[in-house]
Design an enzyme around this catalytic site. Structure first.
Site, PDB file in Angstrom:
ATOM      1  N   ASP A  88      60.014  32.435  42.548  1.00 40.33           N
ATOM      2  CA  ASP A  88      60.584  32.868  43.817  1.00 40.33           C
ATOM      3  C   ASP A  88      59.983  31.913  44.765  1.00 40.33           C
ATOM      4  O   ASP A  88      58.831  31.977  45.054  1.00 40.33           O
ATOM      5  CB  ASP A  88      60.627  34.339  44.079  1.00 40.33           C
ATOM      6  CG  ASP A  88      61.225  34.736  45.316  1.00 40.33           C
ATOM      7  OD1 ASP A  88      62.490  33.891  45.582  1.00 40.33           O
ATOM      8  OD2 ASP A  88      60.827  35.398  46.231  1.00 40.33           O
ATOM      9  N   ALA A  90      61.359  29.800  48.669  1.00 39.20           N
ATOM     10  CA  ALA A  90      62.662  29.420  49.670  1.00 39.20           C
ATOM     11  C   ALA A  90      63.297  28.163  49.251  1.00 39.20           C
ATOM     12  O   ALA A  90      64.470  27.938  49.347  1.00 39.20           O
ATOM     13  CB  ALA A  90      61.947  29.507  51.153  1.00 39.20           C
ATOM     14  N   CYS A 146      66.442  35.732  57.988  1.00 39.77           N
ATOM     15  CA  CYS A 146      65.928  34.320  57.853  1.00 39.77           C
ATOM     16  C   CYS A 146      66.640  33.556  59.202  1.00 39.77           C
ATOM     17  O   CYS A 146      67.587  33.722  59.821  1.00 39.77           O
ATOM     18  CB  CYS A 146      66.676  33.665  56.638  1.00 39.77           C
ATOM     19  SG  CYS A 146      66.169  32.330  56.453  1.00 39.77           S
TER      20      CYS A 146
END
Length: 322
Positions: A88, A90, A146
């Protein structure tokens, strides 16, 4: 009032209702406690089933980053019993991510599910699947915590991203998970219509009793939990706790996320199961409108159009006083 193990859900519901109880212990043939069953639980068990493994345990996924020795960590997690590994970050469409996915794939048993992401393009899906991912996580910027799109201009509307990525994944024999931007049952239905196999939910589940974090109360007595983005200044401060003050201060300048958001518990739906009830009800109804009995059939039958902001507002419920 007790219930025997293996009791029919309808009978369990009727017994609880007749006894004017909302829940009761479930006991085995030896008189040992097996668990608790509520009226709502009895009804739920006839509508959907939990995701469990061969031993009847809830399935568990573990996320790892790209730093350190991710292949070793992944292998240790699989030995510990996790059902899926998520690599994982971004920005999942980069050389380092491809290298890590290849290393993790080589370290795990053949066929073990590996999720990698996040990406928003067919090219990203292609490169990660080629590296060994069986599932690709889609979404850059749609999450409630976000701020990536506002700060960087990077990202893509979630439906368009899932639509393109799922088509490429299907061509390659892989799957996609839609990650972010899910605030209503309709968002789950739209993600499935776009081709997602699963939908990831963050902030929506943050405001529940089961989520991590302490239960707090505001000045009006409303219960809430705090949530924050994993690229926020707060998260960076937690991750860099062992570094010197100057480096921590420097890294704290590069934030992309909200450091404190209050996620209020809905008195009508304070638990994850309560929210799942609402989600399942909405998605099942969407399937009914499309005349679909399964997710693949829904994907084929769903017709998605473009609507304006005013059209969206028109469909939202409005309190009316007569």
């Amino acid at each position: 009032v007790t219930l025997p193990e293996g009791i029919d859900p309808r009978e369990a519901f009727d017994r609880l209702k007749a006894a004017r109880r909302t829940l009761a212990p479930v006991v085995g043939a030896d008189g040992g406690l097996v668990g608790l069953l509520t009226r709502s639980g009895a009804v739920r068990s006839t509508i959907y089933r939990p995701a469990v493994d061969a031993s009847g345990h809830l399935r568990v996924g573990a996320a790892i980053g790209m730093n350190g020795d991710p292949a070793r960590r992944a292998a240790e997690l699989v030995t510990a019993g996790v059902d899926v590994i998520v690599v994982d970050t971004a920005h999942g469409h980069q050389d380092r991510m491809v290298e890590v996915v290849r290393a993790v794939r080589a370290a795990l048993p053949d066929g073990f599910p590996i999720v990698a992401g996040n990406v928003v393009t067919a090219a990203g899906v292609r490169d990660l699947v080629d590296a060994g991912a069986s599932i690709v996580k889609v979404g850059v910027g749609p999450g409630a915590m976000c701020t990536t799109r506002m700060q960087t201009g990077v990202g893509r509307p979630q439906f368009s991203a899932v639509l393109e990525c799922s088509r490429e994944a299907a061509r390659l024999g892989a799957h996609v998970w839609a990650d972010g931007g899910v605030r209503h049952p309709r968002d789950v239905a739209l993600a499935l219509a776009a081709g997602a196999s699963n939908v990831m939910i963050g902030s929506w589940f943050a405001g529940t009793h089961e989520s991590p974090g302490d239960l707090q109360y505001d000045a009006d007595g409303r219960a809430y939990k705090e949530s924050f983005g994993m690229a926020s200044a707060r998260a960076v401060a937690d991750r860099t706790e062992g570094e010197d003050a100057f480096d921590r201060a420097r890294k704290g300048l590069f934030e992309e996320g909200i450091s404190a958001g209050r996620m209020y518990l809905d008195p009508e739906r304070p638990g994850v199961e309560d929210l799942i009830d609402s989600i399942v009800a909405g998605v099942r109804s969407s399937f009914t409108y499309a005349g679909a009995a399964s997710i693949p059939e829904f994907r084929e039958r769903a017709i998605v159009g473009i609507q304006s902001a005013s059209g969206y507002r028109e469909g939202a419920p409005v309190p009316v006083s007569w």
